[in-house]
Write a protein that holds these residues in place. Structure first.
Motif, short mmCIF file in Angstrom:
data_model
loop_
_atom_site.label_atom_id
_atom_site.label_comp_id
_atom_site.label_asym_id
_atom_site.label_seq_id
_atom_site.Cartn_x
_atom_site.Cartn_y
_atom_site.Cartn_z
N THR A 142 0.82 -1.21 0.00
CA THR A 142 0.00 0.00 0.00
C THR A 142 0.85 1.26 0.00
O THR A 142 0.63 2.16 -0.80
CB THR A 142 -0.93 0.00 1.23
OG1 THR A 142 -1.66 -1.21 1.26
CG2 THR A 142 -1.89 1.17 1.16
N SER A 143 1.82 1.35 0.89
CA SER A 143 2.64 2.55 1.00
C SER A 143 3.43 2.86 -0.29
O SER A 143 3.40 3.99 -0.76
CB SER A 143 3.58 2.45 2.20
OG SER A 143 4.35 3.62 2.31
N LEU A 182 2.72 1.97 -3.32
CA LEU A 182 1.77 2.30 -4.37
C LEU A 182 1.22 3.72 -4.18
O LEU A 182 1.06 4.46 -5.15
CB LEU A 182 0.63 1.29 -4.41
CG LEU A 182 -0.36 1.43 -5.56
CD1 LEU A 182 0.37 1.34 -6.91
CD2 LEU A 182 -1.45 0.36 -5.47
N GLU A 183 0.97 4.10 -2.94
CA GLU A 183 0.53 5.48 -2.66
C GLU A 183 1.60 6.48 -3.10
O GLU A 183 1.29 7.52 -3.68
CB GLU A 183 0.21 5.66 -1.19
CG GLU A 183 -1.07 4.98 -0.76
CD GLU A 183 -1.27 5.03 0.75
OE1 GLU A 183 -0.47 5.68 1.45
OE2 GLU A 183 -2.24 4.41 1.22
N GLN A 184 2.86 6.17 -2.78
CA GLN A 184 3.96 7.06 -3.19
C GLN A 184 4.04 7.12 -4.70
O GLN A 184 4.21 8.19 -5.28
CB GLN A 184 5.28 6.57 -2.60
CG GLN A 184 6.47 7.47 -2.89
CD GLN A 184 7.10 7.25 -4.25
OE1 GLN A 184 7.18 6.12 -4.72
NE2 GLN A 184 7.52 8.32 -4.89
N TRP A 185 3.93 5.99 -5.36
CA TRP A 185 3.99 5.92 -6.82
C TRP A 185 2.93 6.83 -7.44
O TRP A 185 3.20 7.60 -8.36
CB TRP A 185 3.80 4.48 -7.28
CG TRP A 185 3.76 4.31 -8.77
CD1 TRP A 185 2.65 4.24 -9.56
CD2 TRP A 185 4.88 4.20 -9.64
NE1 TRP A 185 3.01 4.11 -10.88
CE2 TRP A 185 4.37 4.07 -10.95
CE3 TRP A 185 6.25 4.20 -9.45
CZ2 TRP A 185 5.19 3.94 -12.05
CZ3 TRP A 185 7.07 4.06 -10.56
CH2 TRP A 185 6.54 3.93 -11.84
N LYS A 186 1.72 6.76 -6.90
CA LYS A 186 0.62 7.54 -7.46
C LYS A 186 0.70 9.02 -7.07
O LYS A 186 0.10 9.86 -7.74
CB LYS A 186 -0.71 6.95 -7.01
CG LYS A 186 -1.00 5.61 -7.67
CD LYS A 186 -2.35 5.08 -7.28
CE LYS A 186 -2.64 3.80 -8.04
NZ LYS A 186 -3.98 3.29 -7.78
N SER A 187 1.43 9.35 -6.02
CA SER A 187 1.51 10.74 -5.57
C SER A 187 2.54 11.56 -6.34
O SER A 187 2.53 12.78 -6.28
CB SER A 187 1.84 10.80 -4.08
OG SER A 187 3.21 10.46 -3.85
N ALA A 221 2.41 -3.85 -8.36
CA ALA A 221 1.31 -3.51 -7.44
C ALA A 221 0.32 -4.66 -7.29
O ALA A 221 0.14 -5.48 -8.13
CB ALA A 221 0.58 -2.29 -7.95
N GLU A 231 -1.37 0.87 -13.46
CA GLU A 231 -0.81 0.28 -12.25
C GLU A 231 0.58 -0.27 -12.56
O GLU A 231 0.77 -0.91 -13.60
CB GLU A 231 -1.69 -0.87 -11.76
CG GLU A 231 -3.04 -0.43 -11.23
CD GLU A 231 -2.95 0.15 -9.82
OE1 GLU A 231 -2.19 -0.38 -8.99
OE2 GLU A 231 -3.63 1.16 -9.58
#
Length: 149
Positions: free
Chosen positions: A4-5, A7-12, A149, A145
């Motif tokens: 989760t962490s 992937l959140e960084q990737w998307k941010s 992920a 994605e």
């Protein structure tokens, strides 16, 4: 393993451009005029060869009243180039360009070195933007994605 962490960084992340830092060394002593001429020549080439550069005015500031060397700062709407010469054989080039100019970085460096004995001793590229950027803009699609992920 919790993904989760990452992937959140990737998307941010929001990559906006590219920073290139190059260190060049010459076999011969350089001069202020030679370094300035190299920058002028490389920028003129980019203005002629790139539709993005061709439409923009580049302002160059020169600071040569401190020490033996020279600092040149070239600015335009989409980026900057900073050239630092130590007064002898070493030149640092720090270039930042927003999206669309990544392909011109290599051409700039070749033109800058042309006609001198400068050779590259260090070359680093870094994507720049906001949101803890780790990816180049051309490699990043926020809608897709990542494979991990």
């Amino acid at each position: 393993y919790d993904k989760t962490s990452p992937l959140e960084q990737w998307k941010s992340q929001h990559p906006l451009g590219l920073q290139v830092i190059a260190q060049l060394e010459s076999k011969n002593l350089l001069s202020k005029d030679a370094v300035r001429h190299s920058l002028d020549k490389a920028i003129a080439f980019l203005h002629e060869s790139s539709p993005v550069w061709g439409s923009q005015k580049t302002k160059i500031q020169q600071c040569d009243d401190v020490g033996d060397g020279l600092v040149l700062v070239a600015t335009w709407l989409e980026g900057t180039i900073i050239v630092l010469w130590d007064g002898r054989e070493h030149v640092d080039v720090n270039m930042f360009a927003y999206d669309g100019l990544e392909s011109q970085v290599e051409h700039f460096q070749k033109r800058f070195q042309m006609g001198t004995s400068l050779s590259t001793v260090l070359y680093d590229e870094h994507p720049r933007g906001f949101g803890r950027v780790v990816s180049y803009k051309h490699d990043f699609d926020p809608e897709v994605e990542p494979h991990w992920a």
